[in-house]
Scaffold this motif. Sequence first.
Motif, PDB file in Angstrom:
ATOM      1  N   PRO A 204      12.041 -16.784   8.997  1.00  0.00           N
ATOM      2  CA  PRO A 204      11.486 -17.341   7.749  1.00  0.00           C
ATOM      3  C   PRO A 204       9.961 -17.317   7.713  1.00  0.00           C
ATOM      4  CG  PRO A 204      13.228 -18.743   8.612  1.00  0.00           C
ATOM      5  CD  PRO A 204      12.927 -17.745   9.669  1.00  0.00           C
ATOM      6  N   ALA A 205       9.326 -17.677   8.835  1.00  0.00           N
ATOM      7  CA  ALA A 205       7.868 -17.656   8.891  1.00  0.00           C
ATOM      8  C   ALA A 205       7.339 -16.228   8.803  1.00  0.00           C
ATOM      9  CB  ALA A 205       7.387 -18.325  10.179  1.00  0.00           C
ATOM     10  N   ILE A 206       8.040 -15.278   9.400  1.00  0.00           N
ATOM     11  CA  ILE A 206       7.629 -13.880   9.341  1.00  0.00           C
ATOM     12  C   ILE A 206       7.669 -13.369   7.905  1.00  0.00           C
ATOM     13  CG2 ILE A 206       8.308 -11.527   9.992  1.00  0.00           C
ATOM     14  CD1 ILE A 206       9.170 -12.649  12.708  1.00  0.00           C
ATOM     15  N   VAL A 207       8.719 -13.728   7.173  1.00  0.00           N
ATOM     16  CA  VAL A 207       8.819 -13.310   5.764  1.00  0.00           C
ATOM     17  C   VAL A 207       7.650 -13.874   4.968  1.00  0.00           C
ATOM     18  CG1 VAL A 207      10.186 -13.500   3.656  1.00  0.00           C
ATOM     19  CG2 VAL A 207      11.318 -13.048   5.841  1.00  0.00           C
ATOM     20  N   THR A 208       7.318 -15.138   5.197  1.00  0.00           N
ATOM     21  CA  THR A 208       6.195 -15.765   4.498  1.00  0.00           C
ATOM     22  C   THR A 208       4.899 -15.020   4.771  1.00  0.00           C
ATOM     23  OG1 THR A 208       7.262 -17.922   4.687  1.00  0.00           O
ATOM     24  CG2 THR A 208       4.919 -17.910   4.204  1.00  0.00           C
ATOM     25  N   CYS A 209       4.634 -14.747   6.049  1.00  0.00           N
ATOM     26  CA  CYS A 209       3.387 -14.079   6.426  1.00  0.00           C
ATOM     27  C   CYS A 209       3.358 -12.627   5.953  1.00  0.00           C
ATOM     28  CB  CYS A 209       3.194 -14.151   7.935  1.00  0.00           C
ATOM     29  SG  CYS A 209       2.978 -15.836   8.547  1.00  0.00           S
ATOM     30  N   MET A 210       4.515 -11.972   5.921  1.00  0.00           N
ATOM     31  CA  MET A 210       4.564 -10.600   5.424  1.00  0.00           C
ATOM     32  C   MET A 210       4.228 -10.540   3.943  1.00  0.00           C
ATOM     33  SD  MET A 210       7.835  -8.840   7.373  1.00  0.00           S
ATOM     34  CE  MET A 210       7.602  -7.287   6.521  1.00  0.00           C
ATOM     35  N   VAL A 211       4.676 -11.518   3.188  1.00  0.00           N
ATOM     36  CA  VAL A 211       4.347 -11.567   1.763  1.00  0.00           C
ATOM     37  C   VAL A 211       2.849 -11.757   1.577  1.00  0.00           C
ATOM     38  CG1 VAL A 211       4.644 -12.879  -0.368  1.00  0.00           C
ATOM     39  CG2 VAL A 211       6.627 -12.388   1.064  1.00  0.00           C
ATOM     40  N   LEU A 212       2.267 -12.722   2.295  1.00  0.00           N
ATOM     41  CA  LEU A 212       0.837 -13.016   2.158  1.00  0.00           C
ATOM     42  C   LEU A 212      -0.020 -11.832   2.614  1.00  0.00           C
ATOM     43  CD1 LEU A 212       0.812 -16.704   3.464  1.00  0.00           C
ATOM     44  CD2 LEU A 212       0.797 -15.927   1.099  1.00  0.00           C
ATOM     45  N   LYS A 213       0.283 -11.320   3.800  1.00  0.00           N
ATOM     46  CA  LYS A 213      -0.500 -10.206   4.350  1.00  0.00           C
ATOM     47  C   LYS A 213      -0.252  -8.928   3.559  1.00  0.00           C
ATOM     48  CE  LYS A 213      -3.053  -8.504   7.806  1.00  0.00           C
ATOM     49  NZ  LYS A 213      -4.387  -8.992   8.161  1.00  0.00           N
ATOM     50  N   GLY A 214       0.992  -8.700   3.136  1.00  0.00           N
ATOM     51  CA  GLY A 214       1.318  -7.482   2.406  1.00  0.00           C
ATOM     52  C   GLY A 214       0.616  -7.398   1.066  1.00  0.00           C
ATOM     53  N   VAL A 215       0.583  -8.508   0.336  1.00  0.00           N
ATOM     54  CA  VAL A 215      -0.080  -8.517  -0.979  1.00  0.00           C
ATOM     55  C   VAL A 215      -1.572  -8.260  -0.821  1.00  0.00           C
ATOM     56  CG1 VAL A 215      -0.693  -9.988  -2.936  1.00  0.00           C
ATOM     57  CG2 VAL A 215       1.654  -9.980  -2.071  1.00  0.00           C
ATOM     58  N   SER A 216      -2.208  -8.938   0.157  1.00  0.00           N
ATOM     59  CA  SER A 216      -3.650  -8.762   0.343  1.00  0.00           C
ATOM     60  C   SER A 216      -3.987  -7.345   0.801  1.00  0.00           C
ATOM     61  CB  SER A 216      -4.169  -9.787   1.355  1.00  0.00           C
ATOM     62  OG  SER A 216      -3.566  -9.599   2.627  1.00  0.00           O
ATOM     63  N   THR A 217      -3.144  -6.751   1.641  1.00  0.00           N
ATOM     64  CA  THR A 217      -3.404  -5.387   2.124  1.00  0.00           C
ATOM     65  C   THR A 217      -3.184  -4.357   1.025  1.00  0.00           C
ATOM     66  OG1 THR A 217      -2.689  -6.036   4.358  1.00  0.00           O
ATOM     67  CG2 THR A 217      -2.767  -3.679   3.867  1.00  0.00           C
ATOM     68  N   TYR A 218      -2.125  -4.524   0.246  1.00  0.00           N
ATOM     69  CA  TYR A 218      -1.817  -3.572  -0.824  1.00  0.00           C
ATOM     70  C   TYR A 218      -2.886  -3.592  -1.917  1.00  0.00           C
ATOM     71  CZ  TYR A 218       1.012  -1.118  -4.344  1.00  0.00           C
ATOM     72  OH  TYR A 218       1.475  -0.227  -5.282  1.00  0.00           O
ATOM     73  N   ASN A 219      -3.448  -4.777  -2.185  1.00  0.00           N
ATOM     74  CA  ASN A 219      -4.442  -4.924  -3.250  1.00  0.00           C
ATOM     75  C   ASN A 219      -5.876  -4.799  -2.751  1.00  0.00           C
ATOM     76  OD1 ASN A 219      -2.485  -5.351  -5.226  1.00  0.00           O
ATOM     77  ND2 ASN A 219      -2.433  -7.561  -4.829  1.00  0.00           N
ATOM     78  N   GLU A 220      -6.081  -4.552  -1.458  1.00  0.00           N
ATOM     79  CA  GLU A 220      -7.434  -4.491  -0.896  1.00  0.00           C
ATOM     80  C   GLU A 220      -8.229  -3.347  -1.509  1.00  0.00           C
ATOM     81  OE1 GLU A 220     -10.768  -5.167   0.729  1.00  0.00           O
ATOM     82  OE2 GLU A 220      -9.123  -6.510   1.285  1.00  0.00           O
ATOM     83  N   TYR A 221      -9.350  -3.686  -2.111  1.00  0.00           N
ATOM     84  CA  TYR A 221     -10.199  -2.667  -2.739  1.00  0.00           C
ATOM     85  C   TYR A 221     -11.535  -2.513  -2.030  1.00  0.00           C
ATOM     86  CZ  TYR A 221     -13.421  -0.476  -5.988  1.00  0.00           C
ATOM     87  OH  TYR A 221     -14.369   0.350  -6.536  1.00  0.00           O
ATOM     88  N   TYR A 222     -12.176  -3.643  -1.700  1.00  0.00           N
ATOM     89  CA  TYR A 222     -13.537  -3.587  -1.159  1.00  0.00           C
ATOM     90  C   TYR A 222     -13.593  -2.798   0.144  1.00  0.00           C
ATOM     91  CZ  TYR A 222     -18.004  -5.102   0.748  1.00  0.00           C
ATOM     92  OH  TYR A 222     -19.260  -5.122   1.296  1.00  0.00           O
ATOM     93  N   SER A 223     -12.767  -3.169   1.111  1.00  0.00           N
ATOM     94  CA  SER A 223     -12.794  -2.497   2.414  1.00  0.00           C
ATOM     95  C   SER A 223     -12.322  -1.053   2.308  1.00  0.00           C
ATOM     96  CB  SER A 223     -11.928  -3.259   3.422  1.00  0.00           C
ATOM     97  OG  SER A 223     -12.440  -4.549   3.655  1.00  0.00           O
ATOM     98  N   ALA A 224     -11.288  -0.814   1.491  1.00  0.00           N
ATOM     99  CA  ALA A 224     -10.791   0.559   1.327  1.00  0.00           C
ATOM    100  C   ALA A 224     -11.860   1.451   0.705  1.00  0.00           C
ATOM    101  CB  ALA A 224      -9.533   0.552   0.475  1.00  0.00           C
TER     102      ALA A 224
END
Length: 285
Positions: A204-224
Amino acid sequence: MAAPKKRKKHYSAGKIVWTVVKYASLLFFAFAALIPIVSCVITAFKTKTEYESTNVMTLPESWLNFDNFVDAFKRADMGSAFINSIIILVCVLTVSILIGTQLAYILNRFKFPGNGLIRNLFLFATLLPGIAMQVPMYSIMKELGFIDHLYGYIIMMCGTDIISVYVFIQFMENIPNSLDESAIIDGASYFKIYWKIMLPLLKPAIVTCMVLKGVSTYNEYYSANLYLHTKNTVATSLYTFTGPLGSQYNMICAGVLISLLPALIVFIVCQKQIYSGITAGAVKG
């Protein structure tokens, strides 16, 4: 025998006012959240002439005009952008979850000198603004030859998410130590305890963190945009339609809707697991 009379409910004026204010505020914030999405959908179906001659909420002449979507996909090279984003996302989530869960396992299950110091240092790291560390970070990436390479960007993005570590630590505190002790008596190693016992219980905790980390990584613009000069991601591909003479917002909106499709499909398919994971993986006091 006569049936007892039902007592009428009396609502005070204050309770009625509070109910009206509560639902009015919910409607207002829902309206404020939906307006940009509706405007984006409407704009995506407009031609350039329509967009320039009408306001953003004026409906397009035809809802069957998909030229913007085709042009946006081709001109922004969104095919390669999706491939790059998926590679980055899979690698970052895999490495981040493995590092985060192992680190949380060590900090939670092993008591050693400096354990509290390490936790405090991680807390201190969350207080540092990311933008303030970009100059030394860029210098390190340049010296290592990581600029404009997917593997270099992936290594940088795999940095342990501090919030995820704390989520894992808090979740592990609810797992009894007797499970570890029983496994040790049966001859299990520490790594086997982590892999066979702790990791499945942390789902359950892994799913939570995957959602948070996945959204931020997929939408990352500045660093990319800063570290990937010739390689595009979904977030940076839409920059194709901006320029000094203006931005083509009808094309940008079409590209935004295209970029939302993978996330929308994943959410629809896995919404049960996502909801249950976020609920069960929340930090408990």
